[in-house]
Design a protein around this motif. Structure first.
Motif, PDB file in Angstrom:
ATOM      1  N   SER A   1      -6.554  14.595  13.172  1.00 52.77           N
ATOM      2  CA  SER A   1      -5.142  14.585  13.536  1.00 52.77           C
ATOM      3  C   SER A   1      -4.575  13.195  13.349  1.00 52.77           C
ATOM      4  O   SER A   1      -5.287  12.211  13.221  1.00 52.77           O
ATOM      5  N   ASN A   2      -3.258  13.099  13.386  1.00 51.71           N
ATOM      6  CA  ASN A   2      -2.583  11.830  13.155  1.00 51.71           C
ATOM      7  C   ASN A   2      -2.643  10.889  14.344  1.00 51.71           C
ATOM      8  O   ASN A   2      -2.158   9.776  14.274  1.00 51.71           O
ATOM      9  N   THR A   3      -3.203  11.313  15.452  1.00 53.58           N
ATOM     10  CA  THR A   3      -3.316  10.446  16.616  1.00 53.58           C
ATOM     11  C   THR A   3      -4.601   9.652  16.629  1.00 53.58           C
ATOM     12  O   THR A   3      -4.899   8.970  17.590  1.00 53.58           O
ATOM     13  N   GLY A   4      -5.369   9.754  15.555  1.00 53.41           N
ATOM     14  CA  GLY A   4      -6.613   9.002  15.477  1.00 53.41           C
ATOM     15  C   GLY A   4      -7.824   9.838  15.813  1.00 53.41           C
ATOM     16  O   GLY A   4      -8.951   9.377  15.684  1.00 53.41           O
ATOM     17  N   GLU A   5      -7.623  11.092  16.250  1.00 51.23           N
ATOM     18  CA  GLU A   5      -8.748  11.945  16.566  1.00 51.23           C
ATOM     19  C   GLU A   5      -9.300  12.551  15.284  1.00 51.23           C
ATOM     20  O   GLU A   5      -8.600  12.699  14.295  1.00 51.23           O
ATOM     21  N   THR A   6     -10.542  12.945  15.324  1.00 50.25           N
ATOM     22  CA  THR A   6     -11.176  13.592  14.185  1.00 50.25           C
ATOM     23  C   THR A   6     -11.888  14.838  14.657  1.00 50.25           C
ATOM     24  O   THR A   6     -12.166  15.002  15.840  1.00 50.25           O
TER      25      THR A   6
ATOM     26  N   TRP B   1      -2.347   2.887  10.225  1.00 51.59           N
ATOM     27  CA  TRP B   1      -2.432   4.139   9.494  1.00 51.59           C
ATOM     28  C   TRP B   1      -1.437   5.182  10.021  1.00 51.59           C
ATOM     29  O   TRP B   1      -1.167   6.174   9.362  1.00 51.59           O
ATOM     30  N   GLN B   2      -0.891   4.965  11.209  1.00 44.73           N
ATOM     31  CA  GLN B   2       0.091   5.903  11.761  1.00 44.73           C
ATOM     32  C   GLN B   2       1.505   5.614  11.301  1.00 44.73           C
ATOM     33  O   GLN B   2       2.397   6.441  11.505  1.00 44.73           O
ATOM     34  N   SER B   3       1.727   4.475  10.675  1.00 44.47           N
ATOM     35  CA  SER B   3       3.063   4.110  10.204  1.00 44.47           C
ATOM     36  C   SER B   3       3.276   4.450   8.735  1.00 44.47           C
ATOM     37  O   SER B   3       4.323   4.147   8.182  1.00 44.47           O
ATOM     38  N   THR B   4       2.310   5.083   8.074  1.00 42.82           N
ATOM     39  CA  THR B   4       2.459   5.458   6.675  1.00 42.82           C
ATOM     40  C   THR B   4       3.266   6.743   6.573  1.00 42.82           C
ATOM     41  O   THR B   4       3.382   7.524   7.525  1.00 42.82           O
ATOM     42  N   SER B   5       3.793   6.995   5.370  1.00 38.69           N
ATOM     43  CA  SER B   5       4.573   8.219   5.162  1.00 38.69           C
ATOM     44  C   SER B   5       3.696   9.465   5.247  1.00 38.69           C
ATOM     45  O   SER B   5       4.140  10.507   5.742  1.00 38.69           O
ATOM     46  N   VAL B   6       2.456   9.375   4.797  1.00 37.61           N
ATOM     47  CA  VAL B   6       1.586  10.553   4.825  1.00 37.61           C
ATOM     48  C   VAL B   6       1.124  10.871   6.235  1.00 37.61           C
ATOM     49  O   VAL B   6       0.610  11.965   6.483  1.00 37.61           O
ATOM     50  N   ALA B   7       1.311   9.937   7.184  1.00 33.79           N
ATOM     51  CA  ALA B   7       0.938  10.221   8.558  1.00 33.79           C
ATOM     52  C   ALA B   7       1.834  11.278   9.180  1.00 33.79           C
ATOM     53  O   ALA B   7       1.490  11.853  10.224  1.00 33.79           O
TER      54      ALA B   7
ATOM     55  N   LEU C   1       0.821  -1.204   0.000  1.00 30.86           N
ATOM     56  CA  LEU C   1       0.000   0.000   0.000  1.00 30.86           C
ATOM     57  C   LEU C   1       0.857   1.257   0.000  1.00 30.86           C
ATOM     58  O   LEU C   1       0.532   2.242  -0.672  1.00 30.86           O
ATOM     59  N   GLU C   2       1.970   1.238   0.748  1.00 30.00           N
ATOM     60  CA  GLU C   2       2.861   2.403   0.802  1.00 30.00           C
ATOM     61  C   GLU C   2       3.482   2.687  -0.558  1.00 30.00           C
ATOM     62  O   GLU C   2       3.666   3.851  -0.942  1.00 30.00           O
ATOM     63  N   ASN C   3       3.775   1.643  -1.316  1.00 30.61           N
ATOM     64  CA  ASN C   3       4.452   1.808  -2.602  1.00 30.61           C
ATOM     65  C   ASN C   3       3.503   2.156  -3.744  1.00 30.61           C
ATOM     66  O   ASN C   3       3.988   2.526  -4.832  1.00 30.61           O
ATOM     67  N   ASN C   4       2.214   2.040  -3.522  1.00 30.35           N
ATOM     68  CA  ASN C   4       1.285   2.225  -4.644  1.00 30.35           C
ATOM     69  C   ASN C   4       0.230   3.302  -4.433  1.00 30.35           C
ATOM     70  O   ASN C   4      -0.346   3.774  -5.409  1.00 30.35           O
ATOM     71  N   PHE C   5      -0.027   3.710  -3.187  1.00 30.85           N
ATOM     72  CA  PHE C   5      -1.124   4.641  -2.947  1.00 30.85           C
ATOM     73  C   PHE C   5      -0.664   5.787  -2.056  1.00 30.85           C
ATOM     74  O   PHE C   5       0.225   5.624  -1.207  1.00 30.85           O
ATOM     75  N   GLN C   6      -1.301   6.945  -2.263  1.00 31.16           N
ATOM     76  CA  GLN C   6      -1.015   8.126  -1.469  1.00 31.16           C
ATOM     77  C   GLN C   6      -2.276   8.981  -1.385  1.00 31.16           C
ATOM     78  O   GLN C   6      -3.347   8.592  -1.865  1.00 31.16           O
ATOM     79  N   LEU C   7      -2.158  10.155  -0.775  1.00 33.52           N
ATOM     80  CA  LEU C   7      -3.288  11.081  -0.692  1.00 33.52           C
ATOM     81  C   LEU C   7      -3.579  11.672  -2.063  1.00 33.52           C
ATOM     82  O   LEU C   7      -2.752  11.580  -2.978  1.00 33.52           O
ATOM     83  N   PRO C   8      -4.756  12.301  -2.241  1.00 28.33           N
ATOM     84  CA  PRO C   8      -5.031  12.974  -3.519  1.00 28.33           C
ATOM     85  C   PRO C   8      -3.967  14.013  -3.859  1.00 28.33           C
ATOM     86  O   PRO C   8      -3.328  14.588  -2.969  1.00 28.33           O
TER      87      PRO C   8
END
Length: 385
Positions: free
Chosen positions: A237-242, A164-170, A52-59
């Protein structure tokens, strides 16, 4: 099972069935590839997060804003910078690209109408429930999803790290980048996804070659999904809060429309089986009754103001009440007839204050001639004055 292994097998099956000119199994293989992507994001597995890290990212527009904010900030934390990879896409785009080709195949034969409608309903569910999380690369977030083994950060004293917190976009601070400057655009994204959701439901309900009973089932499912609504995009936020403003965009007006379509289809099925299946009449009556409840007495407050909106809403309600008067249930038919008469009385010109408006239109038409249309042209074939 392993989602990556499933994806490889479905990909191999798609190549073989396409080369052997087997369109039905080719469409099924494409659907399997799309389902494998969803399983990767939600269920995880060996090597899944790396894939997933190698193929997908944010818009791309989000990544562009993130790069601008990253370049303008003096970050002394030593964290590696996030870059845009043109070879990557978003996971929802990959899912819909595969399923669009499958839908184009399933729509070519009338006997595949049921499979076509079923896939559209699945895509509508994906757009409403799952897509916004996949759009944000929140792998494993949500109920019944695998969020990780619960490992801790370096040192053993930090909080639990989720997938989801270990991704580069996090590493991007999406709150400061997006919530302020891109708040309106985020709202547009939710509305666009809602429009896509509604479009998929319309395509499913209006699919050709569906028998009346199947169409009624599809329309009733679409109505139920419209009442549940669509999740709004929540860049937390990146801590899982919305920090959502609204959790869902609910569509009761669309639910009323699809319920009416289901009732009409079930009534058609009842006419086809007049003596074989009396339960069909009961289902048709119940659906008409549900449509009357959804087309409530109060007008749609979000459909504009004024006389035109009230008349449009009253017309929709009157049509459902009129259909309910023709059902076998004598009590419901009598009650709906009384409500229909009361509604027609309420929207009469003398009750709504429109008598003066209608009188002005009448006087204008008399001045222009009885045989002229609204553009001043004669409609009886004669010559002008």
């Amino acid at each position: 099972g392993s989602p990556i292994d499933a994806y490889e097998r479905f990909t191999h099956a798609a190549e073989m069935t396409k080369s052997n000119h087997d369109p039905l199994w080719y469409a099924a293989s494409l659907e399997g590839c799309a389902a494998s992507f969803v399983a990767m994001a939600d269920a995880g597995g060996h090597g899944v997060d790396e894939y997933l890290e190698n193929n997908f990212q944010l818009p791309e527009d989000v990544m562009a804003l993130a790069l601008v904010a990253q370049a303008g900030s003096a970050d002394g934390s030593g964290r590696s910078k996030v870059t845009v990879d043109k070879t990557k896409t978003t996971l929802p785009l990959a899912v819909f690209a595969l399923t669009d080709e499958a839908l184009s195949i399933l729509s070519r034969h009338e006997q595949l109408g049921g499979l076509y409608a079923e896939l559209l309903l699945r895509l509508a569910w994906y757009a409403a429930e799952v897509e916004e999380g996949h759009l944000r690369c929140r792998w494993g977030e949500g109920d019944e999803c695998y969020g990780g083994d619960g490992g801790e950060q370096a040192g053993g004293n930090g909080p639990v790290i989720k997938r989801w917190q270990s991704t580069s976009v996090a590493r991007l601070d999406l709150n400061s980048i997006l919530v302020g400057s891109r708040g309106a655009l985020l709202g547009e994204e939710s509305l666009e996804r809602s429009q896509k959701f509604v479009g998929l439901l319309h395509r499913a309900v209006s699919a050709g070659a569906l028998d009346p009973r199947t169409r009624a089932d599809v329309a009733a499912t679409a109505a139920r999904m419209s009442l549940i609504g669509v999740k709004t995009t929540q860049w937390g936020s990146n801590t899982g809060e919305t920090c959502p403003i609204y959790d869902r965009l609910r569509l009761p007006r669309k639910a009323a429309y699809f319920t009416t379509a289901a009732a009409e289809a079930m009534a058609t099925a009842a006419r086809y089986n007049r003596s074989n299946n009396p339960e069909t009449y009961d289902r048709a009556a119940n659906l008409w009754l549900a449509a009357c409840h959804l087309y409530s007495r109060d007008v749609n407050g979000f459909d504009g103001n004024g006389i035109a909106s009230s008349y449009a809403w009253a017309t929709l309600r009157a049509s459902t009440l009129y259909a309910l008067t023709h059902q076998r249930d004598a009590i419901s038919a009598e009650a709906s007839a009384e409500l229909l008469l009361a509604l027609l009385s309420e929207i009469s010109p003398d009750k709504t204050g429109d008598a003066a408006i209608l009188q002005s239109y009448s006087s204008r038409s008399k001045k222009g001639g009885r045989n002229r249309d609204s553009f001043g042209d004669r409609i009886d074939g004669g010559e002008g004055d």
